[in-house]
Write a protein that holds these residues in place. Structure first.
Motif, short mmCIF file in Angstrom:
data_model
loop_
_atom_site.label_atom_id
_atom_site.label_comp_id
_atom_site.label_asym_id
_atom_site.label_seq_id
_atom_site.Cartn_x
_atom_site.Cartn_y
_atom_site.Cartn_z
N ASP A 156 0.81 -1.22 0.00
CA ASP A 156 0.00 0.00 0.00
C ASP A 156 0.84 1.27 0.00
OD1 ASP A 156 0.83 -0.49 2.63
OD2 ASP A 156 -0.91 0.51 3.49
N ALA A 157 2.06 1.17 -0.50
CA ALA A 157 2.86 2.38 -0.72
C ALA A 157 2.40 3.04 -2.01
CB ALA A 157 4.34 2.03 -0.79
N LEU A 158 2.23 4.35 -1.99
CA LEU A 158 1.82 5.08 -3.18
C LEU A 158 2.84 4.87 -4.30
CD1 LEU A 158 -0.14 7.25 -4.39
CD2 LEU A 158 1.54 8.95 -3.60
N PHE A 165 8.70 4.47 -10.34
CA PHE A 165 7.25 4.19 -10.28
C PHE A 165 6.98 2.69 -10.41
CE2 PHE A 165 7.72 8.37 -12.50
CZ PHE A 165 7.44 9.17 -11.41
N ASP A 166 7.86 1.92 -9.79
CA ASP A 166 7.79 0.46 -9.86
C ASP A 166 7.17 -0.05 -8.57
OD1 ASP A 166 8.17 -2.28 -9.90
OD2 ASP A 166 10.32 -2.18 -10.30
N PRO A 167 6.02 -0.74 -8.62
CA PRO A 167 5.39 -1.21 -7.39
C PRO A 167 6.23 -2.20 -6.60
CG PRO A 167 4.34 -2.19 -9.32
CD PRO A 167 5.26 -1.12 -9.82
N HIS A 168 7.23 -2.79 -7.24
CA HIS A 168 8.10 -3.76 -6.56
C HIS A 168 9.45 -3.15 -6.18
CE1 HIS A 168 5.16 -6.74 -7.70
NE2 HIS A 168 5.30 -6.41 -8.98
N ALA A 175 10.00 12.17 -7.13
CA ALA A 175 10.25 12.79 -8.42
C ALA A 175 9.55 14.14 -8.47
CB ALA A 175 9.73 11.90 -9.56
N ALA A 176 10.27 15.16 -8.89
CA ALA A 176 9.71 16.50 -9.05
C ALA A 176 9.15 16.64 -10.46
CB ALA A 176 10.78 17.56 -8.79
N VAL A 177 7.88 17.00 -10.54
CA VAL A 177 7.19 17.16 -11.82
C VAL A 177 6.57 18.56 -11.82
CG1 VAL A 177 5.32 16.30 -13.29
CG2 VAL A 177 6.71 14.70 -11.96
N THR A 189 -0.14 6.14 -16.02
CA THR A 189 1.09 5.91 -16.79
C THR A 189 2.18 6.86 -16.31
OG1 THR A 189 0.29 7.42 -18.51
CG2 THR A 189 -0.09 5.04 -18.84
N PRO A 190 2.57 6.78 -15.04
CA PRO A 190 3.52 7.76 -14.50
C PRO A 190 4.89 7.76 -15.17
CG PRO A 190 3.22 5.94 -12.97
CD PRO A 190 2.17 5.78 -14.03
N LYS A 191 5.25 6.66 -15.81
CA LYS A 191 6.56 6.63 -16.48
C LYS A 191 6.62 7.56 -17.68
CE LYS A 191 8.03 2.10 -14.82
NZ LYS A 191 8.64 0.81 -15.14
#
Length: 249
Positions: A156-158, A165-168, A175-177, A189-191
């Motif tokens: 349950d980590a964001l 942005f890898d769930p594993h 990341a600064a956007v 699609t955060p990548k």
């Protein structure tokens, strides 16, 4: 020597985990979320967390208050970042379920690290469910270990706080956007996001409570009641942990 914090949430010591609750929801029903027997709580803290005597720390009602307790301790010279945090909780508190990550990624991370210590609070900003992400944005943490209960997370980590942005991922890397619109258009699609810069990585480990065993002693103990996520029947556990293991400062 790096300081080590044991960060406890009372909702860890329940047989299940409640989700999607707010401050106005009141306490849980103890019949639906029975607390652990006190003997099991003390055995976990003694045998697996290595607590033998009271340690400096604080107790709070709501978990997000710890950000400010840590800031006060840092300003007073009692706590020196970066420090190791073992987060014993039914929830990761890294931002899943709220929108604070938008402010974090598109605004706060564009400040210099020393200017991030006074973030906005409330809805869409720092709160109980994301305070660890904000502490990491301040570069206070050297490593994070998340110990969850039987009904708790583990996954349950964001996604937006994890490396690539890898769930594993085994690291947190913020990341600064710059564009809020781009962030909203790429939620799935955060990548595809245009990243302005990446923060330093913070090693991140998740483990169920049965598999956890501390390998070094703690220097501080912090405890949150989290009333919306715990029943009144668990308050006796809160008071016993406070009495036995925390010297409040």
């Amino acid at each position: 020597m790096m300081q080590r914090i044991l960060d406890l949430d009372l909702d860890f010591f329940l047989s299940d985990a409640a989700i999607l609750r707010g401050a106005d929801d009141g306490r849980l029903d103890g019949a639906d979320f029975p607390p652990w027997p006190l003997e099991q709580v003390l055995a976990f803290l003694h045998d697996q967390c290595g607590l033998r005597e009271p340690l400096p720390g604080s107790v709070v009602e709501n978990h997000g208050e710890l950000f400010f307790r840590w800031r006060e301790a840092i300003d007073a010279g009692r706590l020196e970042p970066p420090f190791h945090v073992t987060h014993v909780d039914a929830h990761a508190d890294l931002g899943l379920g709220d929108s604070g990550y938008v402010y974090l990624m598109t605004s706060l991370l564009f400040d210099e690290p020393e200017n991030r210590h006074h973030p906005k609070t409330g809805e869409g900003a720092l709160g109980d469910g994301n305070y660890l992400a904000f502490a990491i944005a301040c570069r206070w943490l050297s490593e994070l270990v998340y110990v969850f209960n039987d009904g708790g997370g583990g996954q349950d980590a964001l996604l937006y706080v994890l490396e690539e942005f890898d769930p594993h991922a085994r690291n947190i890397q913020l990341a600064a956007v710059r564009s809020r619109q781009e962030l909203s258009e790429n939620l799935l699609t955060p990548k595809n996001l245009t990243i302005e810069h990446l923060e330093p990585t913070v090693p991140f480990t998740t483990t169920g409570w049965r598999d956890f065993q501390v390998d070094q002693p703690f220097d501080f103990v912090y405890l949150a009641r989290s009333p919306a996520f715990t029943p009144p029947e668990a308050d006796a556990i809160f008071e016993e942990i406070r009495r036995r293991f925390i010297v409040e400062s």
